[in-house]
Design a protein around this motif. Sequence first.
Motif, PDB file in Angstrom:
ATOM      1  N   CYS A   2      25.861  39.342  51.447  1.00 49.04           N
ATOM      2  CA  CYS A   2      24.512  39.077  51.923  1.00 49.04           C
ATOM      3  C   CYS A   2      23.682  38.406  50.833  1.00 49.04           C
ATOM      4  O   CYS A   2      24.019  38.432  49.663  1.00 49.04           O
ATOM      5  CB  CYS A   2      23.817  40.335  52.391  1.00 49.04           C
ATOM      6  N   ARG A  36      27.665  33.444  48.662  1.00 51.78           N
ATOM      7  CA  ARG A  36      27.933  34.879  48.692  1.00 51.78           C
ATOM      8  C   ARG A  36      28.699  35.299  49.940  1.00 51.78           C
ATOM      9  O   ARG A  36      29.247  36.391  49.994  1.00 51.78           O
ATOM     10  CB  ARG A  36      26.619  35.658  48.597  1.00 51.78           C
ATOM     11  N   TYR A  46      28.467  34.940  54.424  1.00 57.20           N
ATOM     12  CA  TYR A  46      27.568  35.498  55.432  1.00 57.20           C
ATOM     13  C   TYR A  46      27.957  34.973  56.799  1.00 57.20           C
ATOM     14  O   TYR A  46      28.745  34.035  56.922  1.00 57.20           O
ATOM     15  CB  TYR A  46      26.120  35.123  55.107  1.00 57.20           C
ATOM     16  N   HIS A 106      17.085  35.983  54.691  1.00 51.43           N
ATOM     17  CA  HIS A 106      18.308  36.764  54.530  1.00 51.43           C
ATOM     18  C   HIS A 106      19.508  36.021  55.082  1.00 51.43           C
ATOM     19  O   HIS A 106      19.415  35.301  56.071  1.00 51.43           O
ATOM     20  CB  HIS A 106      18.152  38.086  55.302  1.00 51.43           C
ATOM     21  N   ARG A 134      23.271  37.379  56.265  1.00 49.72           N
ATOM     22  CA  ARG A 134      23.894  38.686  56.543  1.00 49.72           C
ATOM     23  C   ARG A 134      25.409  38.565  56.643  1.00 49.72           C
ATOM     24  O   ARG A 134      25.930  37.639  57.260  1.00 49.72           O
ATOM     25  CB  ARG A 134      23.352  39.240  57.860  1.00 49.72           C
ATOM     26  N   HIS A 184      17.707  43.546  54.310  1.00 49.97           N
ATOM     27  CA  HIS A 184      18.433  44.660  53.683  1.00 49.97           C
ATOM     28  C   HIS A 184      19.867  44.250  53.386  1.00 49.97           C
ATOM     29  O   HIS A 184      20.571  43.728  54.254  1.00 49.97           O
ATOM     30  CB  HIS A 184      18.406  45.868  54.650  1.00 49.97           C
ATOM     31  N   ASN A 185      20.304  44.473  52.169  1.00 57.55           N
ATOM     32  CA  ASN A 185      21.712  44.432  51.793  1.00 57.55           C
ATOM     33  C   ASN A 185      22.182  45.863  51.575  1.00 57.55           C
ATOM     34  O   ASN A 185      21.433  46.680  51.035  1.00 57.55           O
ATOM     35  CB  ASN A 185      21.927  43.652  50.499  1.00 57.55           C
ATOM     36  N   TYR A 230      21.356  50.049  48.992  1.00 61.90           N
ATOM     37  CA  TYR A 230      20.377  49.159  49.597  1.00 61.90           C
ATOM     38  C   TYR A 230      19.781  48.224  48.557  1.00 61.90           C
ATOM     39  O   TYR A 230      19.699  48.519  47.381  1.00 61.90           O
ATOM     40  CB  TYR A 230      19.237  49.956  50.249  1.00 61.90           C
ATOM     41  N   ARG A 260      15.886  48.680  45.196  1.00 65.83           N
ATOM     42  CA  ARG A 260      17.344  48.561  45.152  1.00 65.83           C
ATOM     43  C   ARG A 260      18.013  49.855  44.738  1.00 65.83           C
ATOM     44  O   ARG A 260      17.442  50.678  44.008  1.00 65.83           O
ATOM     45  CB  ARG A 260      17.780  47.455  44.200  1.00 65.83           C
ATOM     46  N   SER A 275      22.844  47.672  44.997  1.00 62.13           N
ATOM     47  CA  SER A 275      22.948  46.296  45.462  1.00 62.13           C
ATOM     48  C   SER A 275      21.981  45.465  44.636  1.00 62.13           C
ATOM     49  O   SER A 275      20.831  45.878  44.432  1.00 62.13           O
ATOM     50  CB  SER A 275      22.595  46.215  46.953  1.00 62.13           C
ATOM     51  N   SER A 332      18.752  37.989  45.499  1.00 60.95           N
ATOM     52  CA  SER A 332      19.935  38.782  45.163  1.00 60.95           C
ATOM     53  C   SER A 332      20.469  38.434  43.790  1.00 60.95           C
ATOM     54  O   SER A 332      21.074  39.270  43.119  1.00 60.95           O
ATOM     55  CB  SER A 332      21.031  38.565  46.210  1.00 60.95           C
ATOM     56  N   THR A 392      29.282  44.083  47.695  1.00 62.68           N
ATOM     57  CA  THR A 392      28.392  45.166  47.284  1.00 62.68           C
ATOM     58  C   THR A 392      28.407  46.338  48.249  1.00 62.68           C
ATOM     59  O   THR A 392      27.524  47.189  48.205  1.00 62.68           O
ATOM     60  CB  THR A 392      26.955  44.649  47.126  1.00 62.68           C
TER      61      THR A 392
END
Length: 611
Positions: free
Chosen positions: A2, A27, A29, A71, A73, A99-100, A158, A175, A178, A193, A609
Amino acid sequence: MCGIVAYLGHQEACPLIIKGLKRLEYRGYDSTGISVYNDEQLQIYKKAGKVAELEKTLKGKKIHSTIGIGHTRWATHGEPNDVNAHPHYSSNKKLSIIHNGIIENYSSLKKELEVKGYSFVSDTDTEVLITFIEDIKSHGISLESAVRQALATIEGAYAIVIMDEENPDQLIAARKGSPMVLGIGEGEFFIASDATPIVEYTDEVVYLNDEEIAVINRDEFKIIDIENIELDPYIQKVELELDEIEKGGYEHFMLKEIFEQPNSIADSMRGRLDAKNARLTLGGIREQADALAEANRIIIIACGTSWHSGLVAEYLFEEFCRIPVEVEYASEFRYRNPVINEGDVVIAISQSGETADTLAAIELAKSKGAIILGVVNVVGSSISRASHEGAYLHTGPEIGVASTKAFTGQLSVLTMIVLSVAQRKKTITESKFKELLQELESIPDKIKKVLDSNDKIEYISSLFKDAANFLYLGRGYNFPVALEGALKLKEISYIHAEGYPAAEMKHGPIALIDEEMPVVFIATRDSSYDKIVSNIQEVKARKGMVIAIVTEGDVLIPKMADHVIEVPRCDEALMPLISVIPLQLLSYHIAIMRGCNVDQPRNLAKSVTVE
């Protein structure tokens, strides 16, 4: 996994966040979205698929906002569709969240909220979290306090950023497990991130630690913990240039990073290796040097490609330092009640420095008195902060999901650690020490010679792009290279491939070999050369198609193999640094010819993560 991007300042938030999300595409997604404060309300736009799909959704819309959250996801709870994509509203649509991570007790929280009359649109744990925060806030307390109370209750990992329609001049970020970084500009703030979406605007950042909350207003910010104790933020300079995260004329990041390896390996050795004066300087492990040299056992924990570099390090430590080494999958290590003694040294290897399984394994080892050394690429990452000491790779950002230059950077750094320990223990002769330092210094130039074979490797790739299976075989130091070659092919071309020690072929895999089976041998001149020649003959006797990586000047194997790729001569202990290069190129070209997205392979994420 994410990607998070958020902004609060004086610029238009939407285009800035979209650009940032594109920086984080590496990353991995499967859906994406953005939330802004526009027309005096929170608005959310989100789509399954790539950021380009979100851009189509936003085209023509009149959005004017100087605050927003975005974001990308990677699906955990709920399939990757428009509804489950982030951001999510709270029940009253007054709050939005990205949210990750994973909220492990979301199911019980969801049941409690449903009893109170709340309903849910998505299948995600994230919607449960923001609704839980809304419920706490509904009792007349501030969003800051509601977030603190919620985070004290939830279980799991999170990285979150929250917007409040009733306070469009504030972002709240937090955090645990993550990664999250706060960028500080002139009258503006950035959250992401990692630093890649931020470096274009500022080089001053604060890396949030676990259970820290950033409360960001237009003219100030503060860092608090869950107990509401205000903390002094540690502002750091980011040593990252914008051109490092651009393709620089290459068609793909993966190809760029393969060709960067002569420089990235040299960068990993710069300031550390002085071959002329036979000196190694590893300041990052200075305080634990004695503990490392005196260790009764070394445990290496890692995942994926990093695990393969750990296997090479096992050979190196045992040969040159005479220290027993165990190489463990971090994902299995913590669940099997491992035997860890006080004084054991644990080396944690991770490209991102954020790998959840490796972080959890570190905490277990630390609790039992082990000394932790981190080998990571990302400065300021969680593993680097959780370790007692360690060494950065200094290979520069790696954007392609399938690791290439980080792998060779790990091998370089681990080799230097091994030689430093061996010299300290006097388990290596001075002449061999000097010889290996000189060999190590020459590796970048030797890799340049391998890269000159790119056109030949591309041609060989064209012959095997439609194969359904591959077998990779190597012995000794080249066995982990066989594993890595097979992993690369699986990751980016989606061809099934297996890596084996060549001698194990007779114990099962030989049953697979026929005229349709390409077999890649890492068959360079080393102490196992005669044995691997015999293994090649066994494959040819069964009509297998042989692609051999051989030492330049070899006249025997080219007579047997269908295709050969030459690499320069090198001490066998350092050969993995060279022999892996043609395997990276082979995987790259096959994947491109199959129409695969080599930089963002399906289902994969750069920074894993979640466990």
